[in-house]
Design a protein around this motif. Sequence first.
Motif, PDB file in Angstrom:
ATOM      1  N   UNK A  71       0.841  -1.194   0.000  1.00 10.02           N
ATOM      2  CA  UNK A  71       0.000   0.000   0.000  1.00 10.02           C
ATOM      3  C   UNK A  71       0.884   1.254   0.000  1.00 10.02           C
ATOM      4  N   UNK A  72       0.633   2.147  -0.933  1.00 12.17           N
ATOM      5  CA  UNK A  72       1.392   3.386  -1.003  1.00 12.17           C
ATOM      6  C   UNK A  72       0.428   4.556  -0.942  1.00 12.17           C
ATOM      7  N   UNK A  73       0.723   5.508  -0.066  1.00 13.17           N
ATOM      8  CA  UNK A  73      -0.140   6.670   0.111  1.00 13.17           C
ATOM      9  C   UNK A  73       0.502   7.903  -0.496  1.00 13.17           C
ATOM     10  N   UNK A  74      -0.321   8.759  -1.060  1.00 12.49           N
ATOM     11  CA  UNK A  74       0.156  10.039  -1.578  1.00 12.49           C
ATOM     12  C   UNK A  74       0.219  11.042  -0.430  1.00 12.49           C
ATOM     13  N   UNK A  75       1.439  11.312   0.030  1.00 12.61           N
ATOM     14  CA  UNK A  75       1.628  12.265   1.121  1.00 12.61           C
ATOM     15  C   UNK A  75       2.298  13.547   0.642  1.00 12.61           C
ATOM     16  N   UNK A  76       2.173  13.823  -0.634  1.00 10.74           N
ATOM     17  CA  UNK A  76       2.759  15.063  -1.139  1.00 10.74           C
ATOM     18  C   UNK A  76       2.116  16.242  -0.408  1.00 10.74           C
ATOM     19  N   UNK A  77       2.891  17.274  -0.084  1.00 14.85           N
ATOM     20  CA  UNK A  77       2.329  18.417   0.649  1.00 14.85           C
ATOM     21  C   UNK A  77       1.070  18.994   0.003  1.00 14.85           C
ATOM     22  N   UNK A  78       1.041  19.055  -1.313  1.00 11.27           N
ATOM     23  CA  UNK A  78      -0.134  19.612  -1.999  1.00 11.27           C
ATOM     24  C   UNK A  78      -1.372  18.763  -1.738  1.00 11.27           C
ATOM     25  N   UNK A  79      -1.225  17.435  -1.812  1.00 12.00           N
ATOM     26  CA  UNK A  79      -2.357  16.528  -1.600  1.00 12.00           C
ATOM     27  C   UNK A  79      -2.876  16.615  -0.170  1.00 12.00           C
ATOM     28  N   UNK A  80      -1.963  16.568   0.800  1.00  7.72           N
ATOM     29  CA  UNK A  80      -2.377  16.591   2.208  1.00  7.72           C
ATOM     30  C   UNK A  80      -2.989  17.942   2.571  1.00  7.72           C
ATOM     31  N   UNK A  81      -2.393  19.001   2.085  1.00  3.41           N
ATOM     32  CA  UNK A  81      -2.933  20.345   2.367  1.00  3.41           C
ATOM     33  C   UNK A  81      -4.343  20.480   1.800  1.00  3.41           C
ATOM     34  N   UNK A  82      -4.545  20.027   0.582  1.00  6.91           N
ATOM     35  CA  UNK A  82      -5.868  20.102  -0.041  1.00  6.91           C
ATOM     36  C   UNK A  82      -6.882  19.294   0.752  1.00  6.91           C
ATOM     37  N   UNK A  83      -6.476  18.097   1.194  1.00 12.09           N
ATOM     38  CA  UNK A  83      -7.386  17.246   1.962  1.00 12.09           C
ATOM     39  C   UNK A  83      -7.835  17.940   3.241  1.00 12.09           C
ATOM     40  N   UNK A  84      -6.903  18.522   3.990  1.00  9.47           N
ATOM     41  CA  UNK A  84      -7.276  19.169   5.247  1.00  9.47           C
ATOM     42  C   UNK A  84      -8.070  20.453   5.015  1.00  9.47           C
ATOM     43  N   UNK A  85      -7.799  21.161   3.943  1.00  5.87           N
ATOM     44  CA  UNK A  85      -8.620  22.324   3.624  1.00  5.87           C
ATOM     45  C   UNK A  85     -10.062  21.911   3.349  1.00  5.87           C
ATOM     46  N   UNK A  86     -10.229  20.789   2.647  1.00  7.52           N
ATOM     47  CA  UNK A  86     -11.571  20.322   2.297  1.00  7.52           C
ATOM     48  C   UNK A  86     -12.359  19.900   3.538  1.00  7.52           C
ATOM     49  N   UNK A  87     -11.705  19.212   4.474  1.00  8.02           N
ATOM     50  CA  UNK A  87     -12.433  18.704   5.653  1.00  8.02           C
ATOM     51  C   UNK A  87     -12.389  19.671   6.839  1.00  8.02           C
ATOM     52  N   UNK A 144      -1.116  13.669  16.232  1.00  2.00           N
ATOM     53  CA  UNK A 144      -1.818  13.080  15.094  1.00  2.00           C
ATOM     54  C   UNK A 144      -1.437  13.762  13.781  1.00  2.00           C
ATOM     55  N   UNK A 145      -0.141  13.949  13.575  1.00  7.02           N
ATOM     56  CA  UNK A 145       0.296  14.700  12.400  1.00  7.02           C
ATOM     57  C   UNK A 145       1.498  14.110  11.688  1.00  7.02           C
ATOM     58  N   UNK A 146       2.442  13.543  12.420  1.00  8.09           N
ATOM     59  CA  UNK A 146       3.708  13.135  11.817  1.00  8.09           C
ATOM     60  C   UNK A 146       3.517  12.157  10.668  1.00  8.09           C
ATOM     61  N   UNK A 147       2.527  11.268  10.785  1.00 10.25           N
ATOM     62  CA  UNK A 147       2.318  10.266   9.734  1.00 10.25           C
ATOM     63  C   UNK A 147       1.768  10.882   8.445  1.00 10.25           C
ATOM     64  N   UNK A 148       1.389  12.167   8.487  1.00 10.82           N
ATOM     65  CA  UNK A 148       0.879  12.840   7.293  1.00 10.82           C
ATOM     66  C   UNK A 148       1.961  13.623   6.547  1.00 10.82           C
ATOM     67  N   UNK A 149       3.172  13.618   7.068  1.00 11.78           N
ATOM     68  CA  UNK A 149       4.236  14.446   6.513  1.00 11.78           C
ATOM     69  C   UNK A 149       5.148  13.582   5.645  1.00 11.78           C
ATOM     70  N   UNK A 150       5.305  13.964   4.391  1.00 12.80           N
ATOM     71  CA  UNK A 150       6.106  13.156   3.469  1.00 12.80           C
ATOM     72  C   UNK A 150       7.558  13.094   3.916  1.00 12.80           C
ATOM     73  N   UNK A 151       8.097  14.195   4.381  1.00 14.16           N
ATOM     74  CA  UNK A 151       9.476  14.222   4.884  1.00 14.16           C
ATOM     75  C   UNK A 151       9.440  14.301   6.407  1.00 14.16           C
TER      76      UNK A 151
END
Length: 224
Positions: free
Chosen positions: A1-17, A121-128
Amino acid sequence: MKLDKSPKTIKTMFNIISEEYDFMNNIISFKTQYLIKHKSLMNINWSNGMKVIDLCCGTGDMASIIKEINPNTQIIGIDFSEKIIEIAKKKNQNNGIQFFEGDITNLPYSDNTFDAAIMSFALRNISNSEKAIEETYRILKPNGQFLHIDFGEKNFLSSIFDNFTILSSKIFSKNKSAYTYLINSKKLFLTPDELIKDFESKGFKKKERRDYLFGVISAQIMTK
């Protein structure tokens, strides 16, 4: 399983929710999130005049609890979701907490600035994530404290949480995919013991580990 953790993707997700963020957190935690955050923060050695940074601060719950515990603390909250930061500012407009939009892998603060750093509840969302830990270490003063909270052991209760979260997202959320990501990122995340070893590899020293809800949530308290 590979997740897209690019900053743009994660930022967009949190803005939406962002608008449902607090509501859904209360639903999927059975309203235990505040109690766990409060108990975790009590593991910090608080003193008047401390300077604290809340990394990936979300809507500011951790920062506001710190103000309740120790009102004379100077607190800065930073998150890269502008929508989340807007909500944090509205929720905390009268308690003196400062909130900024920013990237915790490239913090705009000098070395040895803060007495304590908080991340929940944040570190696992950071690509780097390695860079985020290094930056956290850098900005802390010598003997500074680092509190990290996230999901812990992958046990039977953890599986119940996963299933309940997916069900709740289908009923209450406008973005089910965000909570599917949450569960997948949780499954792939390091165990508490692995996290402690990673923190230690960056120079941190373990102070203690505290588990909650039979290990479903774990807090690691480290010092510089």
